[in-house]
Design an enzyme around this catalytic site. Structure first.
Site, PDB file in Angstrom:
ATOM      1  N   GLY A 139      39.444  40.606 160.020  1.00  0.00           N
ATOM      2  CA  GLY A 139      39.323  41.386 161.238  1.00  0.00           C
ATOM      3  C   GLY A 139      37.896  41.761 161.570  1.00  0.00           C
ATOM      4  N   THR A 140      37.090  42.069 160.562  1.00  0.00           N
ATOM      5  CA  THR A 140      35.702  42.463 160.809  1.00  0.00           C
ATOM      6  C   THR A 140      34.925  41.345 161.494  1.00  0.00           C
ATOM      7  OG1 THR A 140      35.566  44.119 159.058  1.00  0.00           O
ATOM      8  CG2 THR A 140      33.511  43.031 159.672  1.00  0.00           C
TER       9      THR A 140
ATOM     10  N   GLN B  70      45.773  46.673 162.757  1.00  0.00           N
ATOM     11  CA  GLN B  70      46.801  47.574 162.224  1.00  0.00           C
ATOM     12  C   GLN B  70      48.108  47.500 163.018  1.00  0.00           C
ATOM     13  OE1 GLN B  70      46.493  49.031 159.425  1.00  0.00           O
ATOM     14  NE2 GLN B  70      44.317  49.383 159.053  1.00  0.00           N
TER      15      GLN B  70
ATOM     16  N   HIS C  60      45.514  40.177 155.349  1.00  0.00           N
ATOM     17  CA  HIS C  60      45.821  41.102 154.251  1.00  0.00           C
ATOM     18  C   HIS C  60      46.447  42.410 154.721  1.00  0.00           C
ATOM     19  CE1 HIS C  60      42.537  44.242 154.224  1.00  0.00           C
ATOM     20  NE2 HIS C  60      42.005  43.374 155.057  1.00  0.00           N
TER      21      HIS C  60
ATOM     22  N   THR D  78      33.294  25.877 155.844  1.00  0.00           N
ATOM     23  CA  THR D  78      34.502  25.228 155.335  1.00  0.00           C
ATOM     24  C   THR D  78      35.650  26.222 155.243  1.00  0.00           C
ATOM     25  OG1 THR D  78      33.161  23.687 154.052  1.00  0.00           O
ATOM     26  CG2 THR D  78      35.474  23.916 153.420  1.00  0.00           C
TER      27      THR D  78
ATOM     28  N   CYS E 279      36.925  50.703 154.589  1.00  0.00           N
ATOM     29  CA  CYS E 279      35.613  50.120 154.862  1.00  0.00           C
ATOM     30  C   CYS E 279      34.502  51.153 154.849  1.00  0.00           C
ATOM     31  CB  CYS E 279      35.641  49.400 156.214  1.00  0.00           C
ATOM     32  SG  CYS E 279      36.734  47.961 156.205  1.00  0.00           S
TER      33      CYS E 279
END
Length: 382
Positions: free
Chosen positions: A71-72, A178, A205, A241, A328
């Site tokens: 997501g970041t 979320q 995740h 990759t 985070c």
């Protein structure tokens, strides 16, 4: 010790089927998915299966899925792309995840964007009237808005914001990390049409998949600028990759997430049971964002006397895992920017987040409340 895990917003335990799929891929799909030989094509199949599964979850064509490291990266890719060719205005709020707020601050420091910070109410939602005012200001390029707040679980008015921004032809980026697999995302899956420019981010995740892979859901008419320079992977938008092993797990998690909202709806009763127990143990505590619509699995509580990080540490010793803010931001001494924006620093320092999941049980909630009771009793005795 049987531990109780109540930190599902930080990350989720991987599904057994995800682990199994990744194990199979690790044994048979170790080749480079960009290679054109048989081994490479086999690895590529896992990547494209993940792309197709995410596209189905997001209600969009697979060609509009850019696979990322999570997501970041997806949030960074969207925001930086909006200002890659010319400066302008970015509209967002202090409720956002650090992968939005820190990028906004960096873009402003680099002279690439003016950041218009939206007003935030004590309820934990952005002020839509202020958004309307902001959209009327100079050269607004993009609005960045969460679907579900990562700390309070408050559901943001994304559908309304998309409608308001689309009326002015402004791009909306929705941090949906979320949301996918937890709530109904129909409001952030708008049909494509004139003036509607929406991107969305998600991470495997957060929905019982592996770490290290996510996606930016985009559209063909949105120009994205690579963060990195290198090969032609992901149509040159995201060089490097791709990992077919992570992709194998992502595909399983994305398929599982399609029915997630029904499972999570049942978690609300457990969340309410937990909140009621916390109020009994600490009658002076207050639930942050309680007056707004929240995702069914999150509660963020400002305790009357406890410091959030201290309570996290005390409960960890009792076998209960919670958090005092975004994972985070862990390890910093800064109080939660989200709760600070809603209230003040003092309340932010007293707050802790409990996030449940589809595997959380009534027994786990009762064990957690017993542990909290022991911690409170020891503190009172001292």
């Amino acid at each position: 010790m049987n531990r109780v895990y109540l930190d599902w917003n930080a990350t989720t335990p991987p599904l057994p089927e995800v682990v199994e799929a990744m194990g199979a891929a690790l044994r048979g799909a170790w080749a480079n998915p960009s290679s054109i030989h048989a081994e490479g094509r086999g690895a590529r199949a896992y990547v494209e299966n993940a792309r197709a599964a995410v596209a189905e979850l997001a209600g969009i064509d697979p060609r509009d899925i850019v696979l990322t490291s999570g997501g970041t990266e997806a949030n960074n890719l969207a925001l930086r792309s909006a200002f890659a060719r010319a400066p302008g205005t970015l509209v967002t709020s202090r409720l956002e995840h650090p992968s939005i707020t820190r990028v906004a601050e960096a873009l402003e420091a680099e002279g690439k964007a003016r950041v218009r910070w939206l007003r935030v109410g004590a309820s934990g939602r952005i002020d839509l009237d202020d958004l309307e005012r902001a959209l009327g200001e100079d050269d607004v390029r993009i609005v960045a808005l969460q679907a579900v707040n990562h700390e309070t679980g408050v559901v943001q008015p994304t559908a309304e914001a998309i409608g308001m921004a689309s009326a002015r032809g402004v791009w909306v980026h929705v941090d949906a990390v979320q949301a996918f697999g937890r709530i109904d995302v129909a409001g952030i899956n708008p049909a494509c049409g004139d003036g509607i420019k929406v991107t969305r981010s998600l991470a495997a995740h957060k929905m019982r998949g592996p770490k290290g892979i996510g996606a930016l859901v985009t559209r063909a008419d949105i120009l994205l600028e690579p963060l990195l320079r290198g090969g032609a992977q992901e149509r040159g938008i995201r060089p490097g990759t791709l990992d077919p092993v992570a992709a194998a797990g992502f595909a399983v998690a994305a398929k599982h997430a399609r029915s997630g909202p029904e499972r999570y709806a049942g978690v609300a009763a457990l969340r309410d049971r937990l909140e009621a127990g916390l109020v009994r143990l600490d009658p002076g505590c207050e639930v942050n964002g309680a007056k707004e619509t929240r995702a069914p699995h999150v509660t963020n509580v400002a305790f009357s006397t406890w410091n959030g990080p201290e309570l996290v540490a005390a409960l960890d010793l009792e076998g209960v895992s919670i958090s005092s803010g975004s994972a985070c931001s862990a390890g910093t001494i800064e109080p939660s920017p989200v709760i600070t924006a809603m209230h003040d620093e003092a309340r932010a320092r007293r707050s802790a987040r409990f996030s449940l999941g589809e595997a959380t049980t009534e027994e786990a909630i009762d064990m957690a409340l017993e542990a909290i009771g022991r911690v409170f009793a020891r503190a009172s005795a001292r």
